[in-house]
Design a protein around this motif. Sequence first.
Motif, PDB file in Angstrom:
ATOM      1  N   ILE A 109       0.877  -1.179   0.000  1.00 23.74           N
ATOM      2  CA  ILE A 109       0.000   0.000   0.000  1.00 23.74           C
ATOM      3  C   ILE A 109       0.914   1.228   0.000  1.00 23.74           C
ATOM      4  O   ILE A 109       1.775   1.350   0.872  1.00 23.74           O
ATOM      5  N   LEU A 110       0.750   2.098  -0.969  1.00 23.51           N
ATOM      6  CA  LEU A 110       1.576   3.314  -1.036  1.00 23.51           C
ATOM      7  C   LEU A 110       0.709   4.538  -0.758  1.00 23.51           C
ATOM      8  O   LEU A 110      -0.242   4.809  -1.492  1.00 23.51           O
ATOM      9  N   PRO A 111       1.049   5.287   0.303  1.00 22.19           N
ATOM     10  CA  PRO A 111       0.201   6.416   0.685  1.00 22.19           C
ATOM     11  C   PRO A 111       0.215   7.540  -0.343  1.00 22.19           C
ATOM     12  O   PRO A 111       1.101   7.610  -1.207  1.00 22.19           O
ATOM     13  N   GLY A 112      -0.760   8.414  -0.242  1.00 25.44           N
ATOM     14  CA  GLY A 112      -0.853   9.585  -1.116  1.00 25.44           C
ATOM     15  C   GLY A 112      -1.334  10.785  -0.313  1.00 25.44           C
ATOM     16  O   GLY A 112      -1.680  10.652   0.867  1.00 25.44           O
ATOM     17  N   ILE A 113      -1.350  11.938  -0.941  1.00 25.14           N
ATOM     18  CA  ILE A 113      -1.857  13.154  -0.276  1.00 25.14           C
ATOM     19  C   ILE A 113      -3.378  13.067  -0.273  1.00 25.14           C
ATOM     20  O   ILE A 113      -4.024  13.117  -1.325  1.00 25.14           O
ATOM     21  N   THR A 114      -3.955  12.920   0.906  1.00 26.53           N
ATOM     22  CA  THR A 114      -5.407  12.800   1.001  1.00 26.53           C
ATOM     23  C   THR A 114      -6.066  14.182   0.900  1.00 26.53           C
ATOM     24  O   THR A 114      -5.466  15.201   1.256  1.00 26.53           O
ATOM     25  N   ALA A 115      -7.298  14.190   0.385  1.00 24.89           N
ATOM     26  CA  ALA A 115      -7.986  15.458   0.067  1.00 24.89           C
ATOM     27  C   ALA A 115      -8.010  16.431   1.239  1.00 24.89           C
ATOM     28  O   ALA A 115      -7.776  17.627   1.062  1.00 24.89           O
ATOM     29  N   MET A 116      -8.280  15.931   2.455  1.00 27.37           N
ATOM     30  CA  MET A 116      -8.421  16.880   3.576  1.00 27.37           C
ATOM     31  C   MET A 116      -7.129  17.626   3.852  1.00 27.37           C
ATOM     32  O   MET A 116      -7.164  18.794   4.244  1.00 27.37           O
ATOM     33  N   ALA A 194     -13.998  23.080   0.375  1.00 28.75           N
ATOM     34  CA  ALA A 194     -12.867  23.019  -0.553  1.00 28.75           C
ATOM     35  C   ALA A 194     -13.263  22.100  -1.705  1.00 28.75           C
ATOM     36  O   ALA A 194     -13.428  20.897  -1.528  1.00 28.75           O
ATOM     37  N   ARG A 195     -13.440  22.696  -2.877  1.00 33.45           N
ATOM     38  CA  ARG A 195     -13.926  21.929  -4.024  1.00 33.45           C
ATOM     39  C   ARG A 195     -12.798  21.709  -5.022  1.00 33.45           C
ATOM     40  O   ARG A 195     -12.028  22.631  -5.310  1.00 33.45           O
ATOM     41  N   ALA A 196     -12.695  20.482  -5.537  1.00 31.60           N
ATOM     42  CA  ALA A 196     -11.743  20.153  -6.611  1.00 31.60           C
ATOM     43  C   ALA A 196     -10.328  20.607  -6.258  1.00 31.60           C
ATOM     44  O   ALA A 196      -9.620  21.221  -7.058  1.00 31.60           O
ATOM     45  N   VAL A 222     -14.514  18.614  -0.165  1.00 33.23           N
ATOM     46  CA  VAL A 222     -14.215  18.148   1.179  1.00 33.23           C
ATOM     47  C   VAL A 222     -14.511  19.334   2.098  1.00 33.23           C
ATOM     48  O   VAL A 222     -14.219  20.482   1.763  1.00 33.23           O
ATOM     49  N   VAL A 223     -15.172  19.052   3.203  1.00 33.16           N
ATOM     50  CA  VAL A 223     -15.608  20.111   4.123  1.00 33.16           C
ATOM     51  C   VAL A 223     -14.757  20.031   5.382  1.00 33.16           C
ATOM     52  O   VAL A 223     -14.585  18.947   5.950  1.00 33.16           O
ATOM     53  N   LEU A 224     -14.210  21.170   5.781  1.00 32.31           N
ATOM     54  CA  LEU A 224     -13.390  21.232   6.991  1.00 32.31           C
ATOM     55  C   LEU A 224     -14.085  22.118   8.016  1.00 32.31           C
ATOM     56  O   LEU A 224     -14.402  23.273   7.713  1.00 32.31           O
ATOM     57  N   VAL A 225     -14.349  21.576   9.181  1.00 31.06           N
ATOM     58  CA  VAL A 225     -14.977  22.357  10.255  1.00 31.06           C
ATOM     59  C   VAL A 225     -13.912  22.605  11.304  1.00 31.06           C
ATOM     60  O   VAL A 225     -13.242  21.660  11.751  1.00 31.06           O
ATOM     61  N   GLY A 226     -13.745  23.831  11.703  1.00 26.90           N
ATOM     62  CA  GLY A 226     -12.735  24.149  12.703  1.00 26.90           C
ATOM     63  C   GLY A 226     -13.130  23.678  14.086  1.00 26.90           C
ATOM     64  O   GLY A 226     -14.261  23.232  14.316  1.00 26.90           O
ATOM     65  N   ASN A 227     -12.211  23.810  15.034  1.00 28.49           N
ATOM     66  CA  ASN A 227     -12.589  23.603  16.436  1.00 28.49           C
ATOM     67  C   ASN A 227     -12.965  24.971  17.025  1.00 28.49           C
ATOM     68  O   ASN A 227     -13.041  25.965  16.288  1.00 28.49           O
ATOM     69  N   SER A 228     -13.186  25.037  18.336  1.00 28.16           N
ATOM     70  CA  SER A 228     -13.692  26.286  18.927  1.00 28.16           C
ATOM     71  C   SER A 228     -12.667  27.413  18.880  1.00 28.16           C
ATOM     72  O   SER A 228     -13.024  28.572  19.084  1.00 28.16           O
ATOM     73  N   THR A 229     -11.396  27.093  18.609  1.00 25.15           N
ATOM     74  CA  THR A 229     -10.358  28.138  18.580  1.00 25.15           C
ATOM     75  C   THR A 229      -9.943  28.523  17.159  1.00 25.15           C
ATOM     76  O   THR A 229      -9.120  29.421  16.992  1.00 25.15           O
TER      77      THR A 229
END
Lengths: 244, 244
Positions: A109-116, A194-196, A222-229
């Motif tokens: 298995i060779l890793p790659g840069i994941t979308a997030m 974050a689209r495309a 891909v949707v990124l939700v921050g934390n409270s800070t």
Amino acid sequence: MSGSVTVVGLGPGAPAMVTPEVTAALARASDILGYVPYVARIAPLAGLKLHPSDNREELARAGHALEIAAAGGHAVIVSSGDPGVFAMASALFEALEAAPQYQHIAITILPGITAMLAAAAAAGAPLGHDFCAINLSDNLKPWDVIEHRLRMAARGDFACAFYNPRSKSRPHQFARVLEILREECEATRLITFARAVSTADQVIHTCTLAEATPEMADMRTVVLVGNSTTRRVGSWVYSPRSAS
Amino acid sequence: MSGSVTVVGLGPGAPAMVTPEVTAALARASDILGYVPYVARIAPLAGLKLHPSDNREELARAGHALEIAAAGGHAVIVSSGDPGVFAMASALFEALEAAPQYQHIAITILPGITAMLAAAAAAGAPLGHDFCAINLSDNLKPWDVIEHRLRMAARGDFACAFYNPRSKSRPHQFARVLEILREECEATRLITFARAVSTADQVIHTCTLAEATPEMADMRTVVLVGNSTTRRVGSWVYSPRSAS
């Protein structure tokens, strides 16, 4: 004949994000298998067999790769992003578990840069503190598991990355995700769509949870939700290294 | 003079995991900044200034990179793994927030292969379902935040990746992490200790939570805890794509 199966991550789209070890594995392949748009990213080569298949065909594709390897071929299964994040690596091991006669086959298995992580880099550093990755598709898990995980992630004040936030067959679910987040988090929480990512079509849009609408996400997002800070600095979004 | 700051991820160690865009950014650099062992991975070049610094110097290092860029230089800050995962990207934005005079500077974050995904690939696919990434160091956050997040992650049945599980200055904390996991999870839960991933020193060891001991982790280890469905197939560990 000693064949092999290699599962590789092509990254989110940009050729400059494909690692050299993945490029080398593709060059050694006799057969390349994957979802249609991912196989379309591979340059045709004399003698190289391309096996594009449909979205829901993961297990059959993994079984096919094992058969090719058993016959002495070098099968490479291509995933977008990283093969171990909501992608083909798990499907391959499911197929292997169901077919013990293939357990002698060489697998890599060779890793790659994941979308997030590409999305986070494009936005700043919203995943710079503890975070969760959640697949919002209920194709393979009950919806109530997803709701429960969303609440646990929010109550742990984790930043979150959501994969597969929305599709034509389940347009209402992302609206429900936003509802749950609004119950658990403050209205000013930052959320990045974050689209495309890393392609010519890339769009990064950050707003507050109060401003977010379901239409801001689609299957290429891909949707990124921050934390409270999590906060803004200039046009960037980042999560500080400390928790408060 | 138009300078820049680029924060790049060198991946976990193997040169073949460094993306071409990171290699290109390093080739354009006038100055390279980073923690001593990461800067040691950069080949010296005539005219290229190397600025290795200590572990706890992240903010000062980020400020220095902004100063170099303001003077027209091309500063590249190197992180191990991915710069957005418990690494230098957040520190750079903290420094930028504290120094608004630098907010015009061109900043680019280039993702890299983060340790947990290289470790997961080496072990199989233990992060193939929803998962959390938690930094176990309490240098920058209170220990009770870490304990709370561990419990929320376990109750959400997330797989988990732990960064910085153990150091000489806090040897007892990982023992406490194992205690909490034993309270929250079944004794047969699989846990993988991945040390020096992708380097010549790589060791991957998987055991059950009942068998795990604090000494199995050190600062070069990333720890992967499966979810309740994570299982073995042959010498591999993977989490199925479905939740049950």
